[in-house]
Design a protein around this motif. Structure first.
Motif, short mmCIF file in Angstrom:
data_model
loop_
_atom_site.label_atom_id
_atom_site.label_comp_id
_atom_site.label_asym_id
_atom_site.label_seq_id
_atom_site.Cartn_x
_atom_site.Cartn_y
_atom_site.Cartn_z
N ARG B 194 23.58 0.87 2.67
CA ARG B 194 23.54 -0.39 1.92
C ARG B 194 23.98 -1.60 2.76
O ARG B 194 23.80 -2.72 2.35
CB ARG B 194 24.45 -0.31 0.69
CG ARG B 194 24.01 0.70 -0.35
CD ARG B 194 22.75 0.24 -1.04
NE ARG B 194 22.43 1.06 -2.20
CZ ARG B 194 21.73 2.20 -2.14
NH1 ARG B 194 21.32 2.66 -0.98
NH2 ARG B 194 21.46 2.88 -3.23
N ALA B 195 24.59 -1.33 3.90
CA ALA B 195 25.17 -2.43 4.69
C ALA B 195 24.10 -3.08 5.57
O ALA B 195 22.96 -2.63 5.62
CB ALA B 195 26.32 -1.90 5.55
N LEU B 199 20.15 -1.80 6.53
CA LEU B 199 18.98 -2.67 6.34
C LEU B 199 18.22 -2.82 7.66
O LEU B 199 17.00 -2.68 7.71
CB LEU B 199 19.46 -4.04 5.86
CG LEU B 199 18.41 -5.01 5.33
CD1 LEU B 199 17.97 -4.61 3.93
CD2 LEU B 199 18.94 -6.44 5.31
N GLU B 202 16.57 0.59 8.71
CA GLU B 202 15.34 0.87 7.97
C GLU B 202 14.22 -0.07 8.38
O GLU B 202 13.06 0.32 8.40
CB GLU B 202 15.60 0.77 6.46
CG GLU B 202 16.41 1.94 5.94
CD GLU B 202 16.23 2.13 4.45
OE1 GLU B 202 15.57 3.10 4.07
OE2 GLU B 202 16.73 1.29 3.68
N THR B 324 16.53 2.95 -4.53
CA THR B 324 17.23 2.34 -3.41
C THR B 324 16.94 0.84 -3.35
O THR B 324 17.61 0.11 -2.66
CB THR B 324 16.77 2.95 -2.07
OG1 THR B 324 15.35 3.04 -2.08
CG2 THR B 324 17.36 4.32 -1.87
N HIS B 325 15.90 0.42 -4.08
CA HIS B 325 15.53 -0.99 -3.97
C HIS B 325 16.08 -1.82 -5.11
O HIS B 325 15.78 -2.99 -5.22
CB HIS B 325 14.01 -1.12 -3.89
CG HIS B 325 13.45 -0.39 -2.72
ND1 HIS B 325 13.66 -0.82 -1.43
CD2 HIS B 325 12.75 0.75 -2.63
CE1 HIS B 325 13.08 0.02 -0.60
NE2 HIS B 325 12.53 0.98 -1.30
N ASP B 326 16.82 -1.20 -6.01
CA ASP B 326 17.38 -1.98 -7.13
C ASP B 326 18.57 -2.79 -6.67
O ASP B 326 19.25 -2.42 -5.74
CB ASP B 326 17.80 -1.03 -8.25
CG ASP B 326 16.57 -0.46 -8.92
OD1 ASP B 326 15.46 -0.88 -8.53
OD2 ASP B 326 16.70 0.39 -9.79
#
Lengths: 249, 326
Positions: B194-195, B199, B202, B324-326
C-alpha cells in the motif's frame, strides 16, 4: 528576451544511413507553445525521445532549466521537471485513474522509497491528485481502472499525470491522436491554458489545433528543421507549403 | 464471492486454531504439518513481493531459502560442537539463539539477493528466469561439494535453536514462533503493497518505461523488492532447518524454487494470503492424496493446470473479490 527553458544545439541522430535528426537546434521559451510539425517519418518522435532521454543523440547538446542534460537519463530529466506524454497513451493499465495520478505525484515529489505509509490514505496526495484529475476533465472517474477508460479519457489521464508532475516543460507527443473533432477541440482548450504554467513542446498532426495553439512552429522534414516562425510566417513560407502542407507553390 | 479481508482472517484463524486443537488432542504430527505450511507460506510471501507485486519471476528463490537454512545449521552445529567458526582475525562462535540466528540468516539472504538481483535484474522475461535459476544452481552445487558441512549428505544438528522463555522442541511452541513470524511477514507485505514503494513496484511491473519517464528508475525499485524478498525467504529457510534439525542441498535445489512459485500461482499471485492458501492446499493435498496414491503429483498437476487455465487469480482470486484498488 528571457532565457529559454529548453535549448537543443546541433542534435544529430542516425540509424544506419538514415539521418533521423539532422542538425536540429531549437528552443522553447517561457509561456509559449512551440509546435513541431512535419510529415510522417520526419523524425519528430525521435527528437522527442532524445529530449526526454530515452535515446542518446550521436552529437549535439540539450540544455534544460539552466543545465546541460545531454547525458542525464530519462528519470533524472523527469525529476528536473520534464513531463512527457506519449503518442500511444502510456499509463499503468491495472491502476485506477487516482492511482496513476498519485504515482505521478509520488515520482516527482517523494520518490519510491516510502515503505510504510498507505499512499492512498495520504490526504495531501489524494487531494492534489483529485485537483489534477478535475483539471484534466476526468472528475468522477477516479476509481475507474485505466484499462477500462475510453481512448479520449486515457489521453486526459496522461494530461492529468503530466500536470501532477508540476513540470517546467511539457513534451506532448501527438496528444490529439485518435480523438474526434469534438475531443480535439476540448483538448485544445485545455492545452491553451497550460502554457501559463509551463511551456509546451507540441508534436501534432492536427493542423487546426496547431494553428490555434502555437506561438511558434518548427517544421521538420527528413530530420532537418526547414523553417521556424510564427503561424503566419509558416503559413506564408513557400518551402513549407511544398514540403508539407501539400500545396503547389 | 466474499471480501478478501474475511477470507484472509478465516484462513489465518484456521491455520492457528487447527494445530492448537491438535496439540490438545495429542496429535503432534498435525502440528508439524501446520508448521511446515506456515514456514512455506512465509517463504512464498517473500517471493510474492518479487513475483506478485514486481512481476519478477524468480526461479532461484531456493538460493535464499538455503542460505537461511545453512546459516542456521552451521551456527547451530558449531555451537553444539563447541568449535568456533573462525579464530582469525576474530573469534566467531556458533550460536543456538534464534534471536541471533535470524538476523544473520536475514542479512545473508539479503546480501545474496543484492548480488544476484544486481546482476539478474539487468535482464527480463525468460532470461531473468534462467539467470536466477543459474545462480541458485551454483549455490546448490557448491553446497554439494563442500564437505565441511556435510556435502551431499547434509548437516544434522539434533536440537532446535533456543528462544528465551520457550521450549522450542515442543511442537506447538515452535509452531507459535513460525506463525508469529508469518503474521509479521504478511503485515510487512501488506504495508509495502500500500505504500509508495508498492505503488512504484507495481507500476514497474505494468509499465516500466512510463515509471522511468515519471522520474523513478525501475531497476532501483525492483532491486529493493528483490532484496526484501530474499530476506523473508531466508528467514523461512532458517525456520525450516530448525523444524527438521537438518539442512541439506535439497533446500537449494530448483525443485524448491519451483515449489515456491507453484504455491503462489495456486494461492493467488500478488494476493496477501495467496502463499498461505497455496501452501495449505499443497501440503494438505500431499498429505491426503499422497497417502492414497503414489502418483498424487499427477493429480496435483491437473489441479494446477485447471487453476492456471480457469482461475488466473488462484484460489484466493476464485473465492474473493479483488479490492486492492478500493
Amino acid at each position: 528576451m528571457t532565457e529559454p527553458i529548453l535549448t537543443t544545439r546541433s542534435l544529430r541522430k542516425s540509424f544506419g544511413a538514415l539521418a533521423a535528426t539532422d542538425d536540429v537546434s531549437l528552443d522553447l521559451r517561457p509561456g509559449e507553445i512551440h509546435a513541431l510539425i512535419g510529415p510522417n517519418g520526419a523524425g519528430k518522435s525521435t527528437l522527442i525521445k532524445q529530449i526526454a532521454g530515452e535515446i542518446a543523440p550521436d552529437s549535439g547538446t540539450i540544455h534544460f532549466a539552466g543545465q546541460d542534460i545531454t547525458t542525464k537519463h530519462a528519470a533524472a530529466r523527469a525529476r528536473l521537471g520534464m513531463a512527457r506524454t506519449y503518442q500511444i497513451s502510456s499509463v499503468a493499465p491495472d491502476f485506477t485513474v487516482l492511482q496513476n495520478v498519485v504515482l505521478s505525484l509520488v515520482a516527482r515529489h517523494h520518490g519510491a522509497f516510502g515503505l510504510f505509509r498507505n499512499v492512498l490514505k495520504d490526504r495531501r496526495l489524494t487531494d492534489a491528485a483529485r485537483e489534477h484529475i478535475a483539471r484534466a476533465g476526468l472528475s468522477g472517474r477516479e476509481r475507474q481502472r485505466a484499462t477500462d477508460l475510453s481512448h479520449g479519457e486515457r489521453r486526459r489521464l496522461e494530461i492529468a499525470m503530466a500536470l501532477a508532475q508540476s513540470p517546467k516543460l511539457f513534451l506532448l507527443d501527438e496528444p490529439m491522436a485518435g480523438l474526434g473533432t469534438e475531443g480535439a477541440s476540448e483538448l485544445t482548450g485545455l492545452l491553451d491554458g497550460l502554457r501559463q504554467q509551463a511551456p509546451i513542446l507540441l508534436v501534432e498532426h492536427d493542423m487546426d489545433a496547431v494553428f490555434a495553439l502555437a506561438d511558434r512552429i518548427s517544421v521538420l522534414v527528413y530530420g532537418r528543421v526547414i523553417a521556424t516562425g510564427t503561424v503566419a510566417e509558416i503559413r506564408a513560407n513557400a518551402e513549407v507549403r511544398t514540403a508539407y502542407l501539400g500545396e503547389d507553390a | 464471492m466474499i471480501p478478501e479481508r474475511w477470507l484472509n482472517l478465516g484462513v489465518l484463524t484456521l491455520l492457528a486454531a487447527v494445530p492448537l486443537v491438535a496439540s490438545l488432542a495429542g496429535q503432534p504430527f498435525t502440528v508439524t504439518l501446520a508448521t511446515k505450511i506456515a514456514i512455506f507460506a512465509l517463504a512464498a510471501t517473500g517471493l510474492n513481493i518479487a513475483l506478485g507485486l514486481g512481476g519478477l519471476v524468480s526461479f532461484g528463490h531456493a538460493a535464499f531459502f538455503g542460505v537461511g537454512g545453512y546459516a542456521c545449521g552451521i551456527l547451530a552445529s558449531h555451537a553444539r560442537n563447541y568449535e568456533p567458526l573462525s579464530t582469525w582475525p576474530w573469534d566467531i562462535e556458533g550460536t543456538t539463539q534464534m534471536l541471533t540466528i535470524w538476523p544473520i540468516a536475514v542479512l545473508l539472504g539479503g546480501l545474496a539477493a543484492l548480488v544476484i538481483g544486481a546482476l539478474s535484474l539487468r535482464t527480463s522475461g525468460i532470461f531473468f528466469i534462467m539467470i536466477t535459476l543459474a545462480f541458485a544452481q551454483m549455490l546448490y552445487y557448491f553446497a554439494i561439494s563442500w564437505p565441511t558441512y556435510g556435502g551431499e549428505d547434509g548437516l544434522p544438528f539434533y536440537l532446535r535453536g533456543d528462544f528465551p522463555g520457550l521450549n522450542t522442541m515442543d511442537p506447538i511452541q515452535f509452531f507459535g514462533i513460525c506463525f508469529a513470524l508469518l503474521l509479521a511477514a504478511l503485515f510487512t507485505f501488506h504495508r509495502l503493497h500500500r505504500a509508495r514503494f508498492g505503488l512504484s513496484l507495481e507500476a514497474a511491473r505494468q509499465n516500466p518505461e512510463r515509471l522511468r519517464s515519471l522520474g523513478i528508475r525501475p531497476f532501483h525499485v525492483r532491486l529493493l523488492a528483490f532484496v526484501i524478498s530474499g530476506m523473508i525467504t531466508a528467514l523461512a529457510g532458517a525456520l525450516y532447518a530448525d523444524l527438521n534439525r537438518f539442512v541439506s542441498p535439497a533446500m537449494l535445489s530448483w525443485h524448491l524454487s519451483g515449489e515456491l512459485i507453484v504455491l503462489i500461482v495456486l494461492g493467488g499471485v500478488g494476493r496477501l494470503c495467496g502463499p498461505v492458501v497455496g501452501a495449505a492446499a499443497y501440503f494438505l493435498l500431499e498429505h491426503w492424496a499422497g497417502a492414497a496414491s503414489e502418483y498424487w503429483q499427477f493429480w496435483f498437476g491437473l489441479l494446477l493446470l485447471g487453476v492456471v487455465l480457469f482461475a488466473r487469480g488462484g484460489i484466493v482470486g476464485a473465492l474473493a473479490k479483488d479490492h486492492t484498488h478500493d
